[in-house]
Design an enzyme around this catalytic site. Structure first.
Site, mmCIF file in Angstrom:
data_model
loop_
_atom_site.group_PDB
_atom_site.id
_atom_site.type_symbol
_atom_site.label_atom_id
_atom_site.label_comp_id
_atom_site.label_asym_id
_atom_site.label_seq_id
_atom_site.Cartn_x
_atom_site.Cartn_y
_atom_site.Cartn_z
ATOM 1 N N TYR A 1 -33.556 4.311 22.576
ATOM 2 C CA TYR A 1 -33.594 5.543 21.747
ATOM 3 C C TYR A 1 -34.343 6.636 22.510
ATOM 4 C CZ TYR A 1 -34.429 8.859 18.017
ATOM 5 O OH TYR A 1 -34.477 10.023 17.270
ATOM 6 N N LYS B 1 -32.979 10.356 23.873
ATOM 7 C CA LYS B 1 -33.583 11.650 23.524
ATOM 8 C C LYS B 1 -34.159 12.348 24.763
ATOM 9 C CE LYS B 1 -32.502 11.922 19.188
ATOM 10 N NZ LYS B 1 -31.626 13.002 18.686
HETATM 11 P P1 NDP Z 1 -30.193 10.566 8.956
HETATM 12 O O1 NDP Z 1 -29.877 9.131 9.173
HETATM 13 O O2 NDP Z 1 -30.678 10.986 7.615
HETATM 14 O O3 NDP Z 1 -28.940 11.480 9.353
HETATM 15 C C1 NDP Z 1 -28.172 11.211 10.498
HETATM 16 C C2 NDP Z 1 -26.899 12.047 10.431
HETATM 17 O O4 NDP Z 1 -26.155 11.873 11.649
HETATM 18 C C3 NDP Z 1 -25.996 11.654 9.284
HETATM 19 O O5 NDP Z 1 -25.469 12.810 8.704
HETATM 20 C C4 NDP Z 1 -24.895 10.846 9.957
HETATM 21 O O6 NDP Z 1 -23.701 11.064 9.227
HETATM 22 C C5 NDP Z 1 -24.818 11.524 11.322
HETATM 23 N N1 NDP Z 1 -24.303 10.651 12.380
HETATM 24 C C6 NDP Z 1 -24.920 9.587 12.953
HETATM 25 N N2 NDP Z 1 -24.124 9.020 13.881
HETATM 26 C C7 NDP Z 1 -22.978 9.756 13.879
HETATM 27 C C8 NDP Z 1 -21.758 9.655 14.616
HETATM 28 N N3 NDP Z 1 -21.565 8.715 15.548
HETATM 29 N N4 NDP Z 1 -20.785 10.565 14.365
HETATM 30 C C9 NDP Z 1 -20.966 11.540 13.434
HETATM 31 N N5 NDP Z 1 -22.095 11.678 12.715
HETATM 32 C C10 NDP Z 1 -23.082 10.790 12.940
HETATM 33 O O7 NDP Z 1 -31.282 10.937 10.078
HETATM 34 P P2 NDP Z 1 -32.031 12.306 10.448
HETATM 35 O O8 NDP Z 1 -31.584 13.421 9.598
HETATM 36 O O9 NDP Z 1 -33.456 11.988 10.518
HETATM 37 O O10 NDP Z 1 -31.502 12.491 11.946
HETATM 38 C C11 NDP Z 1 -30.887 13.669 12.414
HETATM 39 C C12 NDP Z 1 -31.266 13.859 13.874
HETATM 40 O O11 NDP Z 1 -32.670 14.043 13.961
HETATM 41 C C13 NDP Z 1 -30.929 12.694 14.788
HETATM 42 O O12 NDP Z 1 -30.451 13.188 16.023
HETATM 43 C C14 NDP Z 1 -32.272 12.003 14.986
HETATM 44 O O13 NDP Z 1 -32.341 11.297 16.191
HETATM 45 C C15 NDP Z 1 -33.193 13.214 14.974
HETATM 46 N N6 NDP Z 1 -34.591 12.941 14.703
HETATM 47 C C16 NDP Z 1 -34.980 12.317 13.556
HETATM 48 C C17 NDP Z 1 -36.324 12.078 13.323
HETATM 49 C C18 NDP Z 1 -36.815 11.333 12.134
HETATM 50 O O14 NDP Z 1 -37.980 10.853 12.163
HETATM 51 N N7 NDP Z 1 -36.050 11.204 11.052
HETATM 52 C C19 NDP Z 1 -37.346 12.574 14.256
HETATM 53 C C20 NDP Z 1 -36.816 13.199 15.438
HETATM 54 C C21 NDP Z 1 -35.502 13.402 15.627
HETATM 55 P P3 NDP Z 1 -22.568 9.988 8.889
HETATM 56 O O15 NDP Z 1 -23.223 8.649 8.765
HETATM 57 O O16 NDP Z 1 -21.932 10.503 7.630
HETATM 58 O O17 NDP Z 1 -21.666 10.111 10.050
HETATM 59 C C1 8X3 Z 2 -37.488 9.886 15.529
HETATM 60 C C2 8X3 Z 2 -38.962 9.827 15.630
HETATM 61 O O1 8X3 Z 2 -40.896 8.317 16.382
HETATM 62 O O2 8X3 Z 2 -39.146 7.320 15.036
HETATM 63 O O3 8X3 Z 2 -36.934 10.521 16.642
HETATM 64 O O4 8X3 Z 2 -38.728 7.896 17.323
HETATM 65 S S1 8X3 Z 2 -39.423 8.254 16.118
#
Ligand code: NDP
Ligand code: 8X3
Length: 251
Positions: free
Chosen positions: A151, A155
């Site tokens: 992961y 990133k």
């Molecule tokens: P969620 O799991 O709530 O949302 C993830 C979203 O990505 C969903 O809408 C899902 O939609 C979509 N998705 C995932 N894989 C695919 C795919 N292969 N094709 C199309 N859509 C996809 O997580 P977050 O909102 O937290 O995550 C959003 C972003 O933020 C990500 O890139 C994550 O790495 C990043 N992030 C999150 C953090 C956290 O702590 N939550 C911190 C830092 C970064 P569906 O399943 O309908 O396709």
């Molecule tokens: C998501 C934040 O710390 O779970 O990108 O990797 S962490």
């Protein structure tokens, strides 16, 4: 006409909150994800606020990405703002125990997905000499934490691609930046731990960032004047100092 934004991963978490934040600001929307029932709900709810079109495709499926974006009706084809947000972590294991399917899933959505969607949208921005791309990276793109291996690598790739895009698109007046959150309370951990109860504890004992916090920051970034580009932001909850230092109260 008002600006149009395409948001990937709009069916949950940060992407969904960003969709509502943009709708509030009267930004027309193309909302993407794979869960059709959620896209239908967004079409109904967000579509009641602002012009909205939903697209169902897997960002990591090259053919589907280009077909889906090509299928946009004329009045939604012009994309001013691209939010590359779709992505997830799958698993949290030492490298020697990692599941290769999890590795593939992370590279598929977080790296290939971001590349394919960007490739489908960038040409029109270059042609118009205008546009704005925000990549959602992570604090995991700044440092590596135990068991975060793939992961974190995905990133770190987002960080490198953001910089590379900003350099290559510089002659074309296209803004590129990254927003890198720490712990945000979304469905992220449910996906990472595949529904295991351990996901319930991740955001306990401290106040994690909420999806809305990140949505507001993304809107701030895209609403700066033409000469200002927010290139890179690292955002933690107050209780978090880095990936492994989180001040938690006993539960
Ligand atoms: P969620 O799991 O709530 O949302 C993830 C979203 O990505 C969903 O809408 C899902 O939609 C979509 N998705 C995932 N894989 C695919 C795919 N292969 N094709 C199309 N859509 C996809 O997580 P977050 O909102 O937290 O995550 C959003 C972003 O933020 C990500 O890139 C994550 O790495 C990043 N992030 C999150 C953090 C956290 O702590 N939550 C911190 C830092 C970064 P569906 O399943 O309908 O396709
Ligand atoms: C998501 C934040 O710390 O779970 O990108 O990797 S962490």
């Amino acid at each position: 006409m008002n600006k149009t934004a395409l948001i990937t991963g709009a069916t949950s978490g940060i992407g969904k909150a960003t969709a509502y934040e943009f709708a509030k600001q009267n930004i027309r929307l193309v909302l993407c994800g794979r869960r059709q029932e959620r896209l239908d709900a967004l079409q109904k709810e967000v579509g009641a606020i602002v012009d909205t079109y939903v697209l169902n495709f897997d960002v990591g499926n090259r053919k589907d990405v280009f077909e889906a974006i090509e299928s946009l009706p004329e009045d939604f084809k012009h994309i001013d703002i691209l939010i590359n947000n779709a992505g997830n972590a799958h698993g949290l294991d030492p490298i020697q125990d990692g599941d290769i399917n999890d590795w593939d899933a992370m590279m598929h959505s977080n790296v290939h997905g971001l590349l394919y969607v960007s490739k489908a949208i960038i040409p029109q921005m270059v042609q118009r000499e205008s546009g704005h791309i925000i990549n959602i990276g992570s604090s995991a793109g700044r440092e590596v934490y135990p068991k975060g291996n793939v992961y974190c690598a995905s990133k770190h790739a987002v960080a490198a691609l953001t910089e590379g895009m900003r350099i290559d698109l510089n002659p074309h007046n296209v803004k590129v930046g990254a927003v890198n959150p720490g712990l945000v309370e979304t469905e992220f951990s449910q996906v990472r731990f595949k529904g295991d109860a351990v996901a319930d504890g991740v955001y306990k004992g401290f106040k994690a960032l909420q999806a809305q916090d990140i949505a507001e920051i993304i809107y701030f970034a895209i609403s700066r004047p033409p000469h200002v580009n927010i290139a890179d932001l690292l955002v933690f909850p107050t209780a978090q100092a880095n990936s492994v230092t989180v001040k938690k109260e006993p539960i």
